[in-house]
Design a protein around this motif. Structure first.
Motif, PDB file in Angstrom:
ATOM      1  N   ALA A 158      -8.755   3.242  -9.665  1.00 21.78           N
ATOM      2  CA  ALA A 158      -9.389   2.499  -8.575  1.00 21.78           C
ATOM      3  C   ALA A 158      -8.567   2.538  -7.294  1.00 21.78           C
ATOM      4  N   ASN A 159      -7.251   2.554  -7.412  1.00 26.23           N
ATOM      5  CA  ASN A 159      -6.402   2.544  -6.232  1.00 26.23           C
ATOM      6  C   ASN A 159      -6.382   3.888  -5.500  1.00 26.23           C
ATOM      7  N   GLY A 160      -6.948   4.940  -6.112  1.00 29.01           N
ATOM      8  CA  GLY A 160      -6.860   6.258  -5.513  1.00 29.01           C
ATOM      9  C   GLY A 160      -8.144   6.833  -4.977  1.00 29.01           C
ATOM     10  N   ILE A 161      -9.294   6.174  -5.229  1.00 26.54           N
ATOM     11  CA  ILE A 161     -10.557   6.802  -4.837  1.00 26.54           C
ATOM     12  C   ILE A 161     -10.966   6.487  -3.402  1.00 26.54           C
ATOM     13  N   GLY A 162     -10.336   5.475  -2.775  1.00 28.80           N
ATOM     14  CA  GLY A 162     -10.679   5.163  -1.391  1.00 28.80           C
ATOM     15  C   GLY A 162      -9.455   4.791  -0.583  1.00 28.80           C
ATOM     16  N   ARG A 221      -0.527  12.062   0.680  1.00 31.62           N
ATOM     17  CA  ARG A 221       0.562  13.010   0.898  1.00 31.62           C
ATOM     18  C   ARG A 221       1.441  12.587   2.073  1.00 31.62           C
ATOM     19  N   GLU A 222       0.985  11.551   2.806  1.00 37.88           N
ATOM     20  CA  GLU A 222       1.739  11.042   3.950  1.00 37.88           C
ATOM     21  C   GLU A 222       2.209   9.599   3.743  1.00 37.88           C
ATOM     22  N   TRP A 223       1.499   8.866   2.897  1.00 43.55           N
ATOM     23  CA  TRP A 223       1.843   7.475   2.618  1.00 43.55           C
ATOM     24  C   TRP A 223       1.851   7.238   1.118  1.00 43.55           C
ATOM     25  N   MET A 224       2.765   6.381   0.659  1.00 47.43           N
ATOM     26  CA  MET A 224       2.775   5.930  -0.732  1.00 47.43           C
ATOM     27  C   MET A 224       2.246   4.502  -0.789  1.00 47.43           C
ATOM     28  N   PHE A 225       1.439   4.212  -1.813  1.00 43.54           N
ATOM     29  CA  PHE A 225       0.910   2.857  -1.987  1.00 43.54           C
ATOM     30  C   PHE A 225       0.675   2.577  -3.474  1.00 43.54           C
ATOM     31  N   PRO A 226       1.706   2.791  -4.299  1.00 41.04           N
ATOM     32  CA  PRO A 226       1.540   2.530  -5.734  1.00 41.04           C
ATOM     33  C   PRO A 226       1.364   1.038  -6.002  1.00 41.04           C
ATOM     34  N   ASN A 227       0.623   0.732  -7.057  1.00 36.97           N
ATOM     35  CA  ASN A 227       0.485  -0.664  -7.447  1.00 36.97           C
ATOM     36  C   ASN A 227       1.592  -1.042  -8.431  1.00 36.97           C
ATOM     37  N   VAL A 228       2.123  -2.235  -8.248  1.00 35.84           N
ATOM     38  CA  VAL A 228       3.190  -2.717  -9.118  1.00 35.84           C
ATOM     39  C   VAL A 228       2.613  -3.436 -10.336  1.00 35.84           C
ATOM     40  N   THR A 252       3.135  -5.664   6.784  1.00 39.32           N
ATOM     41  CA  THR A 252       4.548  -5.709   6.373  1.00 39.32           C
ATOM     42  C   THR A 252       4.796  -5.018   5.030  1.00 39.32           C
ATOM     43  N   GLY A 253       3.922  -4.079   4.648  1.00 42.81           N
ATOM     44  CA  GLY A 253       4.182  -3.280   3.457  1.00 42.81           C
ATOM     45  C   GLY A 253       3.513  -3.730   2.182  1.00 42.81           C
ATOM     46  N   ALA A 254       2.705  -4.779   2.226  1.00 45.47           N
ATOM     47  CA  ALA A 254       1.971  -5.247   1.050  1.00 45.47           C
ATOM     48  C   ALA A 254       0.508  -4.842   1.164  1.00 45.47           C
ATOM     49  N   GLY A 255      -0.134  -4.620   0.016  1.00 46.03           N
ATOM     50  CA  GLY A 255      -1.535  -4.248   0.012  1.00 46.03           C
ATOM     51  C   GLY A 255      -2.236  -4.759  -1.229  1.00 46.03           C
ATOM     52  N   ARG A 265     -13.535  -7.006 -13.322  1.00 48.52           N
ATOM     53  CA  ARG A 265     -12.970  -7.025 -11.971  1.00 48.52           C
ATOM     54  C   ARG A 265     -11.507  -6.605 -12.058  1.00 48.52           C
ATOM     55  N   ILE A 266     -11.104  -5.669 -11.174  1.00 46.06           N
ATOM     56  CA  ILE A 266      -9.748  -5.158 -11.142  1.00 46.06           C
ATOM     57  C   ILE A 266      -9.069  -5.623  -9.855  1.00 46.06           C
ATOM     58  N   GLU A 267      -7.841  -6.122  -9.973  1.00 42.92           N
ATOM     59  CA  GLU A 267      -7.011  -6.439  -8.813  1.00 42.92           C
ATOM     60  C   GLU A 267      -5.678  -5.710  -8.974  1.00 42.92           C
ATOM     61  N   GLN A 268      -5.225  -5.062  -7.904  1.00 38.84           N
ATOM     62  CA  GLN A 268      -3.984  -4.294  -7.933  1.00 38.84           C
ATOM     63  C   GLN A 268      -3.135  -4.639  -6.710  1.00 38.84           C
ATOM     64  N   SER A 269      -1.931  -5.114  -6.942  1.00 40.22           N
ATOM     65  CA  SER A 269      -1.002  -5.427  -5.858  1.00 40.22           C
ATOM     66  C   SER A 269      -0.220  -4.173  -5.505  1.00 40.22           C
ATOM     67  N   LEU A 270      -0.195  -3.812  -4.212  1.00 38.58           N
ATOM     68  CA  LEU A 270       0.357  -2.536  -3.770  1.00 38.58           C
ATOM     69  C   LEU A 270       1.649  -2.721  -2.982  1.00 38.58           C
ATOM     70  N   THR A 271       2.518  -1.741  -3.073  1.00 41.20           N
ATOM     71  CA  THR A 271       3.655  -1.622  -2.169  1.00 41.20           C
ATOM     72  C   THR A 271       3.413  -0.403  -1.286  1.00 41.20           C
ATOM     73  N   VAL A 272       3.247  -0.626   0.019  1.00 39.35           N
ATOM     74  CA  VAL A 272       2.844   0.418   0.966  1.00 39.35           C
ATOM     75  C   VAL A 272       4.057   0.847   1.789  1.00 39.35           C
ATOM     76  N   ARG A 273       4.258   2.162   1.886  1.00 36.96           N
ATOM     77  CA  ARG A 273       5.389   2.675   2.680  1.00 36.96           C
ATOM     78  C   ARG A 273       5.151   4.134   3.022  1.00 36.96           C
ATOM     79  N   PRO A 274       5.762   4.633   4.113  1.00 33.61           N
ATOM     80  CA  PRO A 274       5.620   6.055   4.452  1.00 33.61           C
ATOM     81  C   PRO A 274       6.205   6.917   3.337  1.00 33.61           C
TER      82      PRO A 274
END
Length: 276
Positions: free
Chosen positions: A201-205, A211-218, A244-247, A262-271
């Motif tokens: 779910a975190n990768g389809i939209g 390839r330019e930003w990382m946003f893995p879910n913790v 501030t880097g959260a998603g 229902r799926i919820e995923q907390s993300l860490t966003v960074r270049p």
């Protein structure tokens, strides 16, 4: 990653001729195959099949016909090298109408995943069952979608996709399925098979090119109010990134009969760093 194994060796050791995500080794131990490769690091487990495998072990732990899985939260403790793992499950809070289970996944001598699963009593509530969540168009009427080419790794390449109208940056709408069993030569419940696709779910939209930003879910938390049917899994979600880097990725999960979780995923966003 363990000190004695380098990334190239991890990939070289992954079985490539097996038509399954995991090979059972006995006593809760599993050998991953090439099909579990992560989307950012090819020497790492993708979290999606890990969620499925944890669910599989949870469903096998002290099974009771009068209980059903209603919520699973999986916390990822960082890098999960694509090496053999051991999953252990224990009952934290036994009960007649509710139970709490805890599962851990260990690779080498390090716990890489800890999960908590609530089971609740099965009660006949068909008379009052209902929801107001928009149904998705049937996958058979939709074109195949190759828009996931931005992602690398064996897991994403093992999936088939159908795109749903309204898909775009920050808005993930797609059906997906796999022909590969989660575990070779073991019966896997429909809920474990479905949740084995949930972390996609975190990768389809994505809001930006991965390839330019990382946003893995913790972590990933999945709330289930109906047990799914086998087949295509529909994902209909939205992605929000803060300043501030959260998603957060929030997604309805569907089968042929409509939404069931229902799926919820907390993300860490960074270049994207210069090297991973």
């Amino acid at each position: 990653m363990t000190a004695q194994t380098d990334p190239d060796q991890i990939v070289a050791d992954l079985p490539t001729g097996e038509d399954a995500y995991f090979l059972p080794l006995g006593d809760g131990r599993y050998q991953p195959t090439i099909h579990i490769q992560g989307a950012w690091r090819t020497w790492e487990h993708h979290l999606a099949p890990v969620v499925g495998l944890v669910t599989h072990e949870v469903m096998r732990h002290e099974p009771r016909e009068d209980m059903q899985l209603s919520r699973l939260t999986v916390e990822a403790y960082g890098v999960m090298p694509a090496m053999p793992s051991t999953i252990e499950v224990r009952t934290v809070r036994p009960g007649r109408t509710i139970e709490l289970l805890e599962a851990t996944m260990t690779i080498g001598d390090r716990v890489v995943v800890r999960a908590h699963a609530w089971r609740i009593q099965v009660v006949d509530t068909a008379e009052v069952a209902g929801q107001e969540i928009e149904h998705l168009p049937e996958p058979g009427s939709l074109p195949e979608w190759d828009g996931m080419h931005m992602w690398s790794g064996g897991f994403i390449s093992s999936l088939d996709f159908k795109e749903i109208e309204g898909h775009g940056p920050g808005r993930g709408r797609a059906w997906l399925r796999t022909d590969l069993p989660l575990v070779k030569d073991q019966e896997v419940s429909p809920i474990a098979a479905a949740l084995g696709l949930s972390d996609t779910a975190n990768g389809i939209g994505p809001r930006k090119d991965p390839r330019e930003w990382m946003f893995p879910n913790v972590e990933i938390s999945i709330h289930i109010w109906r047990q799914p049917e086998p087949g295509w899994v529909g994902l209909d979600g939205q992605v929000a990134w803060g300043p501030t880097g959260a998603g957060l990725t929030s997604t309805w999960m569907h089968d042929a009969h409509g939404a069931f979780a229902r799926i919820e995923q907390s993300l860490t966003v960074r270049p994207m760093p210069a090297s991973l």
